[in-house]
Design a protein around this motif. Structure first.
Motif, short mmCIF file in Angstrom:
data_model
loop_
_atom_site.label_atom_id
_atom_site.label_comp_id
_atom_site.label_asym_id
_atom_site.label_seq_id
_atom_site.Cartn_x
_atom_site.Cartn_y
_atom_site.Cartn_z
N ASP A 39 -52.40 11.09 -41.26
CA ASP A 39 -53.59 10.60 -41.97
C ASP A 39 -54.78 11.55 -41.73
O ASP A 39 -55.23 11.73 -40.60
CB ASP A 39 -53.92 9.19 -41.45
CG ASP A 39 -55.03 8.55 -42.26
OD1 ASP A 39 -55.69 9.27 -43.04
OD2 ASP A 39 -55.22 7.33 -42.11
N ARG A 40 -55.27 12.15 -42.83
CA ARG A 40 -56.36 13.13 -42.71
C ARG A 40 -57.62 12.50 -42.11
O ARG A 40 -58.41 13.17 -41.46
CB ARG A 40 -56.72 13.73 -44.08
CG ARG A 40 -55.57 14.39 -44.78
CD ARG A 40 -55.07 15.54 -43.94
NE ARG A 40 -53.64 15.76 -44.19
CZ ARG A 40 -53.16 16.84 -44.78
NH1 ARG A 40 -53.96 17.79 -45.17
NH2 ARG A 40 -51.87 16.97 -44.94
N ASN A 41 -57.82 11.19 -42.37
CA ASN A 41 -59.03 10.54 -41.86
C ASN A 41 -59.10 10.58 -40.34
O ASN A 41 -60.17 10.69 -39.76
CB ASN A 41 -59.07 9.08 -42.33
CG ASN A 41 -59.22 9.01 -43.83
OD1 ASN A 41 -59.90 9.85 -44.43
ND2 ASN A 41 -58.56 8.04 -44.45
N GLU A 64 -60.24 14.01 -39.35
CA GLU A 64 -61.66 14.02 -39.68
C GLU A 64 -62.46 13.31 -38.58
O GLU A 64 -63.43 13.83 -38.05
CB GLU A 64 -61.78 13.28 -41.01
CG GLU A 64 -62.92 13.57 -41.93
CD GLU A 64 -63.10 15.03 -42.32
OE1 GLU A 64 -64.17 15.26 -42.80
OE2 GLU A 64 -62.21 15.90 -42.13
#
Lengths: 266, 297
Positions: free
Chosen positions: B194-196, B199
């Motif tokens: 998950d890129r979040n 981030e």
């Protein structure tokens, strides 16, 4: 930001190096096959077709081509059929022992080739079936079916399961729904699986070497040349093998990819 | 492995036809695989186990049930040399390849577009299915004492380096065998992170390297370990690289099987080696999969 850039550049170069490493032998074997030196090095010798001429006029190579073609064509049909059946079973049914069923369907590629070869040789000669072309076919089907099943299963996963049910509601029998809904939908994957399994069988040398007896396929011939007097003929045969199996694998992938995109767009 | 492969595949269709009574139609699709894989996969492997207890008398195999092959094989020094050699080289290859593949998979997962990644996987799949044997012969020519690499190095006054018929040669071969598959498996697992979360780690002031080791690696753990397991299985069972690039010094277990089998009626002894290999692989695979799915404390 400068650090970001240099890391990005480093990573790109790194990916390039890994791909060079992976494709270097394929390119090298292609180049050496036209090279006059017996033991190729840098700088290269002169251009020649000599190695192709020697294999072209070698009857053993032609016998091997025949064995390989018969084997891989038959294996691709049988293993794709069995793989399709297993993929459909997994797609549609739940039943007791399904995990064991899937293990049976998917485990063979994890067994080392030498062990598969020994087990096949021991068993097939016990029941008097070793040393024939069909011995290679029997063994290769075991090893190829998992790939065929995986390819068809991926395709079936993209199908709306209610399509089949809709066909039944419209009065189609289960068999009719199979032939006019499932098979047409899975067709690209079926052809793809046939190409992939043909490539796997065409390339397989270890198990074929154990069970084939005097019916040598091309990879077995290569293996035997490697064990004796090594000659650049291998590069010429190798280039032929590379081109054949690469073509098959590319077709297999393209068939799956394009249809996947269409399915996504729909 | 079983549970894992099952969970990778999509769940069965929820059409309300599950667990219906077994009719001709259902059997038609279920039975072909059962028959073929039973007759030519389960039975041969079981027979191999049985064969390891047979006797060889006057150069002929006699069915029996005797542990003599096991005792003889396990008392041989060369068997254990081969065992440690095979296990050690496969373990080394697993570590080296996992580490070397990681930056490549990382770049493919996070630094490239979806399209570029798809093409990269496309090109990685091709060599995985393409004559390993010929590739190893090409490597033989490339790393030979008078080969391509030493030819290039001689221009800048280096070498020649001896690489063929060394452990380094074997390692090159294992890399040629496993690298494409390991990169593919690592890329699939990391592309799904998950890129979040990455981030968030960056926003909280987590450095780049620290993000890789405390966020990405734990999240992609399953795929990374599965890649390593396949690397170990393939290297452990391979006979081509240790023979043609490593010079078979000392022989690995696979080479031992071939020599023992091809030299006549010593199949029961080969079977002992083969069964030992399968048990080793099962133990390693189960230990690794258990680690992969262990809940963090």
């Amino acid at each position: 930001m400068n650090a970001d850039r240099s890391i990005a550049i480093f990573l790109r170069i790194y990916v390039g190096v890994v791909f060079c490493f992976i494709f270097a032998p394929i390119v090298a074997s292609f180049v050496f096959s036209f090279n006059s030196d017996r033991f190729p090095t840098i700088p290269l010798g002169s251009f020649t077709l000599h190695w192709y001429e020697t294999i072209w006029s070698d009857p053993d190579v032609w016998d091997a081509v025949r064995v390989s073609l018969i084997t891989s064509a038959t294996v691709s049909v049988i293993s794709t059929f069995i793989g399709f059946c297993a993929a459909y079973t997994d797609f549609r049914y739940r039943f007791f022992g399904k995990n064991a069923y899937l293990a049976l369907a998917l485990l063979p590629p994890t067994i080392p080739l030498v062990i598969m070869g020994l087990a096949m040789l021991a068993w097939l000669s016990r029941i008097g079936m070793s040393g024939h072309i069909y011995s290679i076919i029997i063994a290769h089907v075991v090893m190829c079916t998992p790939f065929a099943m995986a390819v068809v299963r991926i395709r079936l996963a993209q199908m709306d399961p209610s399509l089949e049910a809709a066909a039944w509601n419209l009065g189609a029998s289960e068999w009719r729904a199979m032939s006019s809904v499932i098979v047409p939908f899975a067709l690209p994957a079926i052809v793809s699986a046939m190409c992939l399994t043909a490539a796997v069988s065409f390339d397989e040398f270890a198990v074929a070497w154990f069970v084939s007896g005097l019916n040598k396929s091309i990879p077995v011939v290569i293996l035997e040349i490697l064990q004796g007097q090594v000659t650049p003929q291998i590069n010429a045969i190798g280039t032929f093998v590379f081109l054949t199996s690469m073509t098959l694998v590319v077709i297999a992938q393209v068939l799956l990819m394009t249809r996947t995109r269409k399915a996504e767009a729909a | 492995m079983t549970n894992d492969t099952a969970s990778v595949l999509p769940k069965p269709a929820a059409t309300g036809v599950e667990r219906e009574p077994l009719g001709l139609y259902a059997l038609t699709w279920r039975v072909p695989l059962l028959i073929w894989q039973f007759l030519f996969f389960v039975v041969p492997l079981s027979f191999l186990v049985y064969l390891s207890f047979w006797l060889v008398k006057n150069y002929r195999m006699v069915p029996g049930f005797d542990v003599v092959n096991w005792v003889k094989m396990y008392s041989k020094g060369y068997f254990w040399d081969a065992y440690y050699m095979t296990f050690g080289m496969a373990a080394l290859a697993t570590v080296v390849i996992t580490v070397l593949a990681f930056p490549c998979s990382y770049a493919l997962s996070f630094k490239m577009s979806e399209t570029a990644r798809r093409w990269a996987v496309f090109f990685l799949i091709i060599p995985f299915f393409t004559s390993y044997l010929v590739r190893i012969y090409a490597w033989q020519v490339i790393i030979a004492e008078n080969g391509v690499i030493n030819g290039l190095l001689s221009y800048i006054g280096l070498g020649p380096f001896i690489m063929l018929n060394t452990k380094f040669g074997t390692l090159i071969g294992y890399m040629a065998l496993c690298m494409p598959l390991v990169v593919i498996l690592q890329t699939f697992s990391m592309a799904n992170v998950d890129r979040n979360l990455i981030e968030a780690a960056h926003n909280l002031g987590c450095g780049r390297l620290r993000t890789v080791f405390t966020v990405i690696v734990p999240l992609a753990k399953v795929g990374l370990i599965i890649g390593a397991v396949f690397c170990f299985i393939l290297s452990f069972g391979d006979f081509v690289s240790p023979y043609y690039l490593g010079g078979s010094k000392p022989p690995t277990l696979s080479i031992l099987i071939i020599d023992t089998t091809k030299s006549g009626q010593q199949w029961p002894k080969s079977a002992v080696v083969a069964v030992t290999m399968i048990v080793t692989l099962l133990v390693v695979a189960f230990a690794a999969v258990a680690t992969a799915y262990r809940k963090p404390k």
